[in-house]
Each structure stands twice: as C-alpha cells, then as structure tokens.
Motif scaffolding. Sequence first.
Motif, short mmCIF file in Angstrom:
data_model
loop_
_atom_site.label_atom_id
_atom_site.label_comp_id
_atom_site.label_asym_id
_atom_site.label_seq_id
_atom_site.Cartn_x
_atom_site.Cartn_y
_atom_site.Cartn_z
N THR A 132 0.83 -1.21 0.00
CA THR A 132 0.00 0.00 0.00
C THR A 132 0.86 1.26 0.00
O THR A 132 0.52 2.25 -0.67
N LEU A 133 1.97 1.25 0.73
CA LEU A 133 2.84 2.42 0.70
C LEU A 133 3.45 2.60 -0.69
O LEU A 133 3.59 3.74 -1.17
N ARG A 134 3.80 1.50 -1.33
CA ARG A 134 4.30 1.61 -2.71
C ARG A 134 3.22 2.18 -3.64
O ARG A 134 3.51 2.99 -4.52
N ASP A 135 1.98 1.76 -3.42
CA ASP A 135 0.88 2.30 -4.23
C ASP A 135 0.73 3.81 -4.04
O ASP A 135 0.22 4.50 -4.93
N GLN A 162 -6.72 8.42 -3.50
CA GLN A 162 -7.51 7.19 -3.41
C GLN A 162 -6.61 5.96 -3.30
O GLN A 162 -5.58 5.87 -3.95
N LEU A 163 -7.06 5.01 -2.47
CA LEU A 163 -6.29 3.78 -2.26
C LEU A 163 -7.22 2.66 -1.85
O LEU A 163 -8.08 2.84 -0.98
N GLU A 164 -7.06 1.50 -2.47
CA GLU A 164 -7.77 0.29 -2.05
C GLU A 164 -6.81 -0.62 -1.31
O GLU A 164 -5.62 -0.70 -1.64
N ILE A 165 -7.34 -1.34 -0.33
CA ILE A 165 -6.51 -2.19 0.52
C ILE A 165 -7.31 -3.43 0.91
O ILE A 165 -8.51 -3.35 1.16
N ASP A 166 -6.63 -4.56 0.98
CA ASP A 166 -7.21 -5.76 1.56
C ASP A 166 -6.58 -5.95 2.94
O ASP A 166 -5.45 -6.40 3.05
N ALA A 167 -7.32 -5.55 3.96
CA ALA A 167 -6.82 -5.62 5.34
C ALA A 167 -7.45 -6.78 6.10
O ALA A 167 -7.59 -6.72 7.32
N SER A 168 -7.83 -7.83 5.38
CA SER A 168 -8.49 -8.97 6.02
C SER A 168 -7.62 -9.62 7.09
O SER A 168 -8.13 -10.21 8.04
N ALA A 169 -6.29 -9.52 6.94
CA ALA A 169 -5.39 -10.17 7.89
C ALA A 169 -5.26 -9.38 9.18
O ALA A 169 -4.98 -9.97 10.23
N SER A 170 -5.44 -8.06 9.13
CA SER A 170 -5.29 -7.25 10.33
C SER A 170 -5.84 -5.85 10.10
O SER A 170 -5.51 -5.20 9.11
N SER A 171 -6.64 -5.38 11.05
CA SER A 171 -7.16 -4.01 10.96
C SER A 171 -6.04 -2.99 11.16
O SER A 171 -6.23 -1.80 10.85
N GLN A 172 -4.89 -3.42 11.67
CA GLN A 172 -3.77 -2.49 11.85
C GLN A 172 -3.32 -1.88 10.54
O GLN A 172 -2.81 -0.75 10.51
N PHE A 173 -3.51 -2.59 9.42
CA PHE A 173 -3.14 -2.03 8.12
C PHE A 173 -3.97 -0.78 7.82
O PHE A 173 -3.48 0.18 7.23
N VAL A 174 -5.24 -0.79 8.21
CA VAL A 174 -6.12 0.37 8.01
C VAL A 174 -5.73 1.49 8.97
O VAL A 174 -5.54 2.64 8.56
N SER A 175 -5.62 1.18 10.25
CA SER A 175 -5.29 2.20 11.25
C SER A 175 -3.99 2.91 10.91
O SER A 175 -3.87 4.14 11.08
N ALA A 176 -3.00 2.17 10.43
CA ALA A 176 -1.70 2.76 10.10
C ALA A 176 -1.84 3.89 9.10
O ALA A 176 -1.26 4.97 9.26
N LEU A 177 -2.61 3.65 8.06
CA LEU A 177 -2.79 4.66 7.01
C LEU A 177 -3.66 5.81 7.47
O LEU A 177 -3.41 6.97 7.14
N LEU A 178 -4.70 5.51 8.25
CA LEU A 178 -5.57 6.57 8.75
C LEU A 178 -4.80 7.53 9.67
O LEU A 178 -5.00 8.74 9.61
#
Length: 428
Positions: A132-135, A162-178
């Motif tokens: 996601t950071l590369r995106d 705009q960015l799409e993410i599959d954070a099914s493995a951990s909600s931390q991926f979403v929180s990090a970007l927010l």
Amino acid sequence: MTAPLPWLAPFRDSPFEGQVLVPGSKSLTNRVLILAALADGPSVLTRPLGSRDTNLMLAALTALGATIERDGTTWTVTPSAWDRTEATEVDCGLAGTVMRFVPAVAAIGRAPVTFDGDEHARVRPMGTTIATLRDLGVEIDDGGRGALPFTVHGAGQVVGGQLEIDASASSQFVSALLLAGSHFDKGLELRHVGTALPSMPHVDMTVAELRRRGVHVETDGPNSWYVHPGPIGALDVEIEPDLSNAGVFIAAALVTGGSVRIRNWPEKTDQAGDAWRTIAPAFGGTADRDGADLVFRAGATLNGVELDLHDVGELTPVIAAIAALSGGPSSLTGIAHLRGHETDRLKAIVTEVNRLGGDAEELADGLLIRPRPLRGGTFHTYDDHRMAHAGVVLGLRVPELFVENVVTTVKTYPNFAPVWERLMMKNT
C-alpha cells in the motif's frame, strides 16, 4: 542468555475475591503517541502504559525526530520537525503497532528508515503495509520478501489520494494509514476490499482519536474512510485502563466462582476489551457497574459458549482457557486472522490445551473446545503475552501447571507475574 525456568502458576481451591486497577491501554497509548508525534504542538499523556510495546514505540518515534520526556506517569511529546536526512533504524520487537503504524509515518520524512524486529516478527504479515505504501508512491526496499526487514526511503511528502486495501489479515493495516493520512498532500480516501475487516473496535478507536484532534474523517459504511488533509491538533489526554488486560482477572473470578472489581472502567470506550461486559454473562456470570468500577461475578455454573470473536480476537486465548474449564463445549469463531498474530494463536491454543489432556480442535475460522479434566505440566507461551495469560488462568484450577516464559507479559503489562501471584495467593 539462559532462558528463565518455567514459572509455577498459582493454584486456587477457593473463590478469588479482589479488586484490580490495570495499567493503561496499549492500543490507545501507541495511537496517541503516533498522533502526538504528528501534531502541531506538544502533547501531555497522563498514565500511559509503560511496557515493551510502548517503549518500542517511544524509541521508534524518537528515532524519527520526536522528543519525549518521561516524568513518572506523565509523558510530554514534542513533535518531530521531519527534517532529518540521516539514515536510522527502528526495532519493532514483536509489536504489530510499531511494525505497521510507523512505516507510514516514516514515509512523511526525508530519512531512510530500516525496520526490523524479533525473529518471529519476520514471519508476521507485512506485505499489505509494503504494497500500500508503494501504491502511494513511497520507495521501499524489502529484498522481495514482503516482510521485515525493509527500508522506507522517505521523500519528504506523500501525495495520498484514493487507495484500495485488503486488510483482512489485520485491521492495523487500516489504522496505520488513517493515522498518517491527514499529512498526505491530498489526504487519504481509503477503501477496504477484502473479506470482513477484523477487530473493528481498533479502527473505531483510531477514527475517534483523529476526530478528537480536529482531523476531518468521513466514513461511508464499515469499509470506507476519507481523511481530509490538514493539521493534527495537540491534545493532552489521560489514557484509559487496558480492558483486554483486565480479562485475565475477570477470568480468575469466573473459573474460581468468585468476583473481581475492575476499577475505573470507562462508561464509553472503543476498546475491544469492553466486550467482557457481555462475554462474562455468556459464561453464566454477571457484570454490574458500581460507580466508576465494573464488578464481575461468577454464576452458579460455568457455561460453555458460542461466541463470534471476529471484532475482539485479542481476547481469544483467555476466553479459550475459561472454555477449557467450563461445564460444556464451546465454539469460538470469526478468528481465522489470529493465525497471523504474535504467534499462530489458534494452533498454539490447541497444542497447549491438548498437551494438558484437554480436547481442543482448530476450525477453519476458530476453535472447538470440549472440556476434559486437565493435568499439570508445562504450558508454552510462544513469546506471546496473551498465551501467558491463558496459561495462568488454567493454572488456577490445574495443580502443578508451569508457565514457560511468563515474563513475555511485559509486552503490555509490566510486573504482571508478581501482581498475579500476590492477588491469587491471597486468602487461599
């Protein structure tokens, strides 16, 4: 270094009756530290958690240029100027909040920042953070591993958008970007596109803390967020008690037929541990407010349960320990994502309960636990603080149960072992 000898867990043949003031929330402390380091002025934290995970976060943010002064239970955070250019390193230990939150912060700066951690940290899911950071246009060198170690090469800005993410493995991926999104030039329009997002209370906590600091965050259903660009206001805060860590004491009351008063339980909170108010009654107990406290009491019987723990997966090891001591089978579902936590928690729970003579089985997305008489032995923790909590709960009802590496609890609860021993050995 020689590993510590396994620790003999206290056993009780009488009800545990007590009261506990648990330390501050790790989840809240580390989010507040990130936001304070990104804020537009100094912030003061009162009663934050001082533990391995939060100390790793302190060191990480200091490496990125923030100044943090600690005076007992008060920490003052002065934000980074984000003008450092010299290379630096961040030790993530085994802290998911460090390895997933801090890279997005590092991307805002101008310095190359290398992230690494404990041996098991190198197998934790990190591909989503890197991708996601590369995106977003951030240069990252990971040697093609999609895991630690990797280096973030900050360019002094992130465009965002705009960015799409599959954070099914951990909600931390979403929180990090927010957490970092308001510092992106265009802000961040983030959409989760995978299966149901786990641990939603943690995302709700992130959004609430951003809004408390004046950040404009729009939500469109459970899978879409728009963080507008703009400053993060400095804010002095008092950290709530860690309600997930309260769970081990609630479990002690339930499995021994006793009661426990958890002091200063918030009236309203986004912590996952607040679910204990409904989990304890599911096992046959009660949870009643008394002023600022919440009092948990065991029922006449300890029931088996059917629980969907998708949003509160971190509570699973302690809940599984209660289930292994209950009067009927239990089904714990919605927690396939626990296979990517500090250890594969589903496999670890099944292995350790069955090692003691129990009957636990992995499901595709959870656990099936059929209570059987347990025998003493050594309960392995896999360097996972929640597994250690599960072990000491079992030890209350299983004589001669030794917990390997109980000191791993310092990750989120300093001095847990002596506190537990003092409380559980009292009036036995």
